[in-house]
Design a protein around this motif. Sequence first.
Motif, mmCIF file in Angstrom:
data_model
loop_
_atom_site.group_PDB
_atom_site.id
_atom_site.type_symbol
_atom_site.label_atom_id
_atom_site.label_comp_id
_atom_site.label_asym_id
_atom_site.label_seq_id
_atom_site.Cartn_x
_atom_site.Cartn_y
_atom_site.Cartn_z
ATOM 1 N N ASP A 141 0.969 -1.281 -0.008
ATOM 2 C CA ASP A 141 0.042 0.059 -0.093
ATOM 3 C C ASP A 141 0.833 1.236 0.101
ATOM 4 N N ARG A 142 0.079 2.297 0.236
ATOM 5 C CA ARG A 142 0.981 3.637 0.125
ATOM 6 C C ARG A 142 1.989 3.939 1.049
ATOM 7 N N THR A 143 1.897 3.201 2.495
ATOM 8 C CA THR A 143 2.816 3.327 3.566
ATOM 9 C C THR A 143 4.072 2.603 3.238
ATOM 10 N N GLN A 144 3.757 1.302 2.559
ATOM 11 C CA GLN A 144 5.008 0.481 2.100
ATOM 12 C C GLN A 144 5.673 1.031 0.893
ATOM 13 N N LEU A 157 6.074 4.194 0.550
ATOM 14 C CA LEU A 157 6.955 5.246 1.114
ATOM 15 C C LEU A 157 8.065 4.784 1.935
ATOM 16 N N ARG A 158 7.920 3.631 2.622
ATOM 17 C CA ARG A 158 9.250 3.137 3.082
ATOM 18 C C ARG A 158 10.168 2.597 2.259
ATOM 19 N N ASP A 204 3.453 12.859 7.768
ATOM 20 C CA ASP A 204 2.943 11.260 7.690
ATOM 21 C C ASP A 204 1.711 11.524 7.054
ATOM 22 N N ASP A 205 1.280 12.452 6.090
ATOM 23 C CA ASP A 205 0.007 12.446 5.434
ATOM 24 C C ASP A 205 0.630 12.321 3.995
ATOM 25 N N PHE A 263 1.982 10.471 0.337
ATOM 26 C CA PHE A 263 1.674 9.077 -0.659
ATOM 27 C C PHE A 263 2.560 9.361 -2.097
#
Length: 481
Positions: free
Chosen positions: A229-232, A234-235, A325-326, A328
């Motif tokens: 997803d978008r958090t993955q 970003l990581r 943290d907001d 993508f």
Amino acid sequence: MQMIRKWLSEGMATWDTPPDRRTERAAFGKSYRREVPLGAHAEVPPLADRADPVDLLEQQAQDRVASLVPIRYGRMLVSPFTFYRGAALIMATDLAAVPRTALTAQLCGDAHVSNFGLFASTERRLVFDLNDFDETLPGPFEWDVKRLAASVELAGRDNGVKDKARRKIVRECVRNYRRTMRSFAKDGTLNVWYARLDVDDLLASGKGLDTKRARRTATEQADKARARDRTQALRKFTTVQDGQVRIVHDPPLVVPIAELPEVTDPQAVLDELNDQLRAYLQTLTPERRRVMSQFHAIDAAHKVVGVGSVGTRAWIVLMEGAARDDAFLLQVKQAQSSVLETVLGPAAQEEHGERVVVGQRLMQVAGDPFLGWKRMQVIIGQESSVDYYLRQLRDWKGSMPIDQLTPRGLGTYARACAWTLARAHARTGDRFAIAGYLGKSEEFDHSVADFAAAYADLNDADYRALEDAVQSGRVRAQTGV
């Protein structure tokens, strides 16, 4: 009022699509077999009459980033199957040289087995669907079916599936397309439009997953898709530099604008990009425009993607909202002319980004909510305006490991692809005429299976031609990237 109650009590199915029209169109489809017999779909162009495949690839390379073309050739040379993934132009040229119907649908244009996958719907359900529309264009429905069938044949060869078993897998794939289309021809328009392969429902029912291994594989891929997803993203693709979030430098696959030699003022590039993105918002629906308007670009990078797409201009843009943290990643991918346009004529849309988006929205049951398009004048490394389409980089996106599928697993997967393709064609084409043309017999299934085997042989010859071109120095390939 009594008339309304009577109409409601009788139901809406006959109002939606009158039975006489269904019968009329089905009869037309059946009669069309006199124009193009079902057996004609087994034909492939003679090897001696075909264009030089390397010539076609080199023609395509003229409109791509020259420094990345060797990476494309290197990825195509991994195997005959990966070569096929990058050879959509070659196949479009070949399909134009054999008998074809005038029964049209919106085509994916590149419907091989690796261009199907898992996606999140707006209701946050995981669905199985087509996932690549760079070549989308209206055209003969069977072109997508043939591209899918030949890819199943090649994937089977790549996986060491024996001839008899491979033939059965391909034939059952085509049969499932035919039967699904005939089923949709009996269904109402809205039922066809809403039809989907919901992964959670499939896992719960176990339908098509007739072994423990199949269920385990499907569950694992679903879990992986949800994790992508978008958090993955970003990581994986961002880091913190001097207190600021920035895209990682991983050349030649990912190169941030600050690392590009032609960029002297990265902030000026970002300011211009934000101006361009405001125009892109106009291609979204109002509620999605509202969401996206709360983000702005704080970094961008060139990113190499895919196999067939390598060499096109593709960017990832780091979008930030109300806080760090907001955020993508937005993908901005070049849309060139479809390979199908070389044989079917130009698209109705003026911009190729719009062509891709329109095709995707028509064929896909659950597309990215932020999918849109923009012709951009100012992106690094281009001399003139270029058509792009834009979407989230990742949102529960997943794919099956084709090279790891057993014969049984490949068969199950191929049938799912066939169902999905039939649904996309039923949404966008004359499903009654196509179903009438295909009929109840297995003649179409056998003909396309014959085509798939013969075309895989042609593809193997083309693969060797590219190998020879690299060995002779005619073209350069960069492997392992």
